[in-house]
Design a protein around this motif. Structure first.
Motif, PDB file in Angstrom:
ATOM      1  N   THR A 133     -43.162 -14.384 -19.483  1.00  0.00           N
ATOM      2  CA  THR A 133     -44.078 -14.924 -18.475  1.00  0.00           C
ATOM      3  C   THR A 133     -43.390 -16.014 -17.672  1.00  0.00           C
ATOM      4  O   THR A 133     -42.635 -16.824 -18.222  1.00  0.00           O
ATOM      5  CB  THR A 133     -45.343 -15.500 -19.148  1.00  0.00           C
ATOM      6  OG1 THR A 133     -46.074 -14.446 -19.771  1.00  0.00           O
ATOM      7  CG2 THR A 133     -46.248 -16.184 -18.130  1.00  0.00           C
ATOM      8  N   THR A 134     -43.629 -16.017 -16.379  1.00  0.00           N
ATOM      9  CA  THR A 134     -43.160 -17.098 -15.525  1.00  0.00           C
ATOM     10  C   THR A 134     -44.297 -17.508 -14.592  1.00  0.00           C
ATOM     11  O   THR A 134     -45.140 -16.671 -14.229  1.00  0.00           O
ATOM     12  CB  THR A 134     -41.917 -16.679 -14.709  1.00  0.00           C
ATOM     13  OG1 THR A 134     -41.404 -17.798 -13.996  1.00  0.00           O
ATOM     14  CG2 THR A 134     -42.250 -15.572 -13.724  1.00  0.00           C
ATOM     15  N   ALA A 135     -44.346 -18.767 -14.221  1.00  0.00           N
ATOM     16  CA  ALA A 135     -45.431 -19.255 -13.375  1.00  0.00           C
ATOM     17  C   ALA A 135     -44.975 -20.475 -12.603  1.00  0.00           C
ATOM     18  O   ALA A 135     -43.975 -21.119 -12.954  1.00  0.00           O
ATOM     19  CB  ALA A 135     -46.660 -19.596 -14.221  1.00  0.00           C
ATOM     20  N   LEU A 136     -45.703 -20.791 -11.542  1.00  0.00           N
ATOM     21  CA  LEU A 136     -45.430 -21.995 -10.754  1.00  0.00           C
ATOM     22  C   LEU A 136     -46.730 -22.521 -10.173  1.00  0.00           C
ATOM     23  O   LEU A 136     -47.745 -21.819 -10.137  1.00  0.00           O
ATOM     24  CB  LEU A 136     -44.412 -21.706  -9.648  1.00  0.00           C
ATOM     25  CG  LEU A 136     -44.625 -20.493  -8.738  1.00  0.00           C
ATOM     26  CD1 LEU A 136     -45.585 -20.815  -7.610  1.00  0.00           C
ATOM     27  CD2 LEU A 136     -43.301 -20.031  -8.162  1.00  0.00           C
ATOM     28  N   LEU A 137     -46.679 -23.770  -9.740  1.00  0.00           N
ATOM     29  CA  LEU A 137     -47.874 -24.402  -9.187  1.00  0.00           C
ATOM     30  C   LEU A 137     -48.250 -23.727  -7.881  1.00  0.00           C
ATOM     31  O   LEU A 137     -47.431 -23.599  -6.973  1.00  0.00           O
ATOM     32  CB  LEU A 137     -47.603 -25.892  -8.962  1.00  0.00           C
ATOM     33  CG  LEU A 137     -48.782 -26.723  -8.449  1.00  0.00           C
ATOM     34  CD1 LEU A 137     -49.905 -26.746  -9.464  1.00  0.00           C
ATOM     35  CD2 LEU A 137     -48.321 -28.144  -8.128  1.00  0.00           C
ATOM     36  N   GLY A 138     -49.514 -23.298  -7.786  1.00  0.00           N
ATOM     37  CA  GLY A 138     -49.950 -22.576  -6.598  1.00  0.00           C
ATOM     38  C   GLY A 138     -50.932 -23.336  -5.743  1.00  0.00           C
ATOM     39  O   GLY A 138     -50.823 -23.358  -4.517  1.00  0.00           O
ATOM     40  N   HIS A 139     -51.905 -23.988  -6.381  1.00  0.00           N
ATOM     41  CA  HIS A 139     -52.951 -24.695  -5.644  1.00  0.00           C
ATOM     42  C   HIS A 139     -53.306 -25.980  -6.388  1.00  0.00           C
ATOM     43  O   HIS A 139     -53.905 -25.931  -7.465  1.00  0.00           O
ATOM     44  CB  HIS A 139     -54.200 -23.819  -5.497  1.00  0.00           C
ATOM     45  CG  HIS A 139     -53.999 -22.611  -4.640  1.00  0.00           C
ATOM     46  ND1 HIS A 139     -54.240 -22.600  -3.282  1.00  0.00           N
ATOM     47  CD2 HIS A 139     -53.560 -21.363  -4.949  1.00  0.00           C
ATOM     48  CE1 HIS A 139     -53.969 -21.397  -2.792  1.00  0.00           C
ATOM     49  NE2 HIS A 139     -53.558 -20.630  -3.791  1.00  0.00           N
ATOM     50  N   CYS A 140     -52.948 -27.109  -5.817  1.00  0.00           N
ATOM     51  CA  CYS A 140     -53.247 -28.389  -6.458  1.00  0.00           C
ATOM     52  C   CYS A 140     -54.748 -28.634  -6.566  1.00  0.00           C
ATOM     53  O   CYS A 140     -55.219 -29.315  -7.482  1.00  0.00           O
ATOM     54  CB  CYS A 140     -52.602 -29.538  -5.679  1.00  0.00           C
ATOM     55  SG  CYS A 140     -50.792 -29.491  -5.683  1.00  0.00           S
ATOM     56  N   ASP A 141     -55.514 -28.084  -5.634  1.00  0.00           N
ATOM     57  CA  ASP A 141     -56.963 -28.262  -5.639  1.00  0.00           C
ATOM     58  C   ASP A 141     -57.674 -27.200  -6.458  1.00  0.00           C
ATOM     59  O   ASP A 141     -58.906 -27.161  -6.490  1.00  0.00           O
ATOM     60  CB  ASP A 141     -57.508 -28.235  -4.195  1.00  0.00           C
ATOM     61  CG  ASP A 141     -56.992 -29.392  -3.360  1.00  0.00           C
ATOM     62  OD1 ASP A 141     -56.731 -30.449  -3.970  1.00  0.00           O
ATOM     63  OD2 ASP A 141     -56.842 -29.237  -2.144  1.00  0.00           O
ATOM     64  N   GLY A 142     -56.919 -26.328  -7.120  1.00  0.00           N
ATOM     65  CA  GLY A 142     -57.525 -25.284  -7.951  1.00  0.00           C
ATOM     66  C   GLY A 142     -57.468 -23.926  -7.300  1.00  0.00           C
ATOM     67  O   GLY A 142     -57.781 -23.782  -6.108  1.00  0.00           O
ATOM     68  N   ALA A 143     -57.036 -22.932  -8.058  1.00  0.00           N
ATOM     69  CA  ALA A 143     -57.007 -21.544  -7.577  1.00  0.00           C
ATOM     70  C   ALA A 143     -58.326 -20.870  -7.909  1.00  0.00           C
ATOM     71  O   ALA A 143     -58.844 -21.010  -9.015  1.00  0.00           O
ATOM     72  CB  ALA A 143     -55.846 -20.788  -8.217  1.00  0.00           C
ATOM     73  N   THR A 144     -58.860 -20.125  -6.953  1.00  0.00           N
ATOM     74  CA  THR A 144     -60.172 -19.501  -7.152  1.00  0.00           C
ATOM     75  C   THR A 144     -60.134 -17.985  -7.153  1.00  0.00           C
ATOM     76  O   THR A 144     -61.027 -17.352  -7.703  1.00  0.00           O
ATOM     77  CB  THR A 144     -61.156 -19.965  -6.060  1.00  0.00           C
ATOM     78  OG1 THR A 144     -60.601 -19.661  -4.763  1.00  0.00           O
ATOM     79  CG2 THR A 144     -61.408 -21.455  -6.172  1.00  0.00           C
ATOM     80  N   ASN A 145     -59.111 -17.379  -6.543  1.00  0.00           N
ATOM     81  CA  ASN A 145     -59.080 -15.911  -6.512  1.00  0.00           C
ATOM     82  C   ASN A 145     -57.652 -15.411  -6.333  1.00  0.00           C
ATOM     83  O   ASN A 145     -56.779 -16.142  -5.843  1.00  0.00           O
ATOM     84  CB  ASN A 145     -59.967 -15.362  -5.398  1.00  0.00           C
ATOM     85  CG  ASN A 145     -60.366 -13.907  -5.651  1.00  0.00           C
ATOM     86  OD1 ASN A 145     -60.094 -13.370  -6.735  1.00  0.00           O
ATOM     87  ND2 ASN A 145     -60.985 -13.277  -4.676  1.00  0.00           N
TER      88      ASN A 145
END
Length: 391
Positions: A133-145
């Motif tokens: 698994t790999t991941a990175l920061l996408g939305h500082c205000d929260g991801a919704t969809n």
């Protein structure tokens, strides 16, 4: 809501997940515009909350539904019976997975997901290896969809007031997986102390002790040490390691191994080796252990009050027998006697009966247990947990 045509049928299927922990399938063929009929309702979780669902790609002979839950786990459910076939550790990135979608690039299959603020990908097939698994920061205000394009080349996420488009680059994921090692190495890294640490050594010791138990501990005959233990020893080993699964979780673990080769061979598995046991332990145990506050919260719920709640001994014993998973009175008496060390070092039935007569276990427990118990007494003196300050 989720809809997709199944591989072995031309009939579309419509399913939904709810906060009631139920997976509901609807009868599309017999439903009308104003009357959506329910075909089946299956409770798929005991304590966790299911949060997302997707069809597992066609990389197995058996057809699966993939469920992500609030306890950082993935579960593979048989697409027909809705029974849990496998439990796997999911991403542990500060918050649990919120949504999953399939990505197919030729003969390679992946899962894209979002957590509270991150976007990531996981290499299939799922096995619990965190390096897949790999991941990175996408939305500082929260991801919704999260959605993908039909060719799986791009991902689209929404969060806050922003919609972002991401290009999928599987090579990075494959590189991360390769650097994490192969075989059991990634799973040993999940154990406290690693491969040579105390937990790994303890697992090995319990594994071979379980073989002794199956051959009778008291025997003086020559013992046969092999590579396998019977499946009925799995819950004993897990509990010895500090993982206390419910009866449903025990059944899921045993069935996971028992039917692991059934589709390919038509035969069930009755034994488990050490490597499979290590993977089973890493995938099924709670990701963050058992926080003491959860025990206090559960006790306060039973007591029906906040703070240093107290509960009558008789009421507590009655609730333990009749609420949740059923425990018979003899079983409860045996468990409490073991926790309170009434049996000493006795492990088999004969030795336990010699230590305390079965007819007197109840009387002995009444003499030891106070009439009123609070959370501190229950956790420290009965469960034997280390005292801790709970805010």
């Amino acid at each position: 809501w989720y809809q997709r045509r199944v591989r072995d049928s031309n009939v579309p299927r419509l399913l939904s997940l709810g906060v009631d922990r139920n997976l509901v399938e609807y009868d599309i063929l017999n439903s009308t515009e104003d009357n959506l009929l329910i075909m089946s309702t299956d409770k798929i979780e005991q304590s966790a909350m299911p949060v997302s669902c997707a069809w597992y790609p066609p990389i197995n002979k058996e057809h699966f539904l993939l469920i992500a839950n609030s306890e950082y786990k993935y579960k593979l459910l048989n697409a027909t019976t809705k029974r849990c076939r496998k439990t796997l550790m999911g991403p542990t990135l500060g918050s649990h997975v919120q949504k999953i979608v399939n990505l197919n690039r030729g003969d390679k299959h992946y899962i894209a997901f979002i957590t509270e603020d991150k976007i990531g990908m996981t290499l299939l097939p799922l096995d619990g290896n965190p390096h897949n698994t790999t991941a990175l920061l996408g939305h500082c205000d929260g991801a919704t969809n999260l959605v993908s394009c039909p060719q799986s080349r791009f991902l689209f996420t929404a969060g806050g007031k922003v919609c972002r488009m991401w290009e999928v680059n599987p090579d990075v994921l494959h590189g991360t997986a390769a650097l994490g090692g192969s075989g059991l190495d990634p799973f040993y890294q999940l154990l406290e102390g690693g491969k040579g640490g105390p937990l790994a050594r303890e697992m090995e010791e319990y594994f071979y002790y379980a073989q002794m138990r199956s051959q009778s501990v008291a025997t003086t005959e020559h013992r046969k040490v092999g590579k396998y233990v019977t499946l009925d020893e799995v819950p004993n080993i897990m509990r010895a390691l500090g993982f206390y699964p419910s009866e449903l979780e025990v059944q899921d673990m045993i069935n996971e191994v028992k039917f692991s080769q059934y589709v390919e061979t038509g035969k069930t598995v009755t034994e488990i080796d050490l490597a499979t046991l290590i993977k089973l332990y890493c995938n099924h145990r709670p990701v963050f252990g058992l926080p003491l506050y959860k025990v206090y919260d559960a006790f306060h719920t039973l007591a029906g009050a906040d703070g240093n709640a107290q509960i009558d001994r008789g009421l507590l014993l009655s609730l333990l027998q009749n609420r949740g998973e059923h425990i018979s009175e003899p079983e409860l008496a045996e468990y409490l006697a073991s926790l309170l060390d009434l049996y000493g070092s006795a492990t088999n039935t004969e030795d336990k009966m010699a230590a305390v007569e079965p007819s007197k276990v109840g009387e002995t427990l009444e003499a030891i247990l106070p009439e009123v118990l609070d959370a501190d007494l229950f956790t420290e003196h009965i469960l034997g947990f280390v005292p801790a300050t709970v805010e």
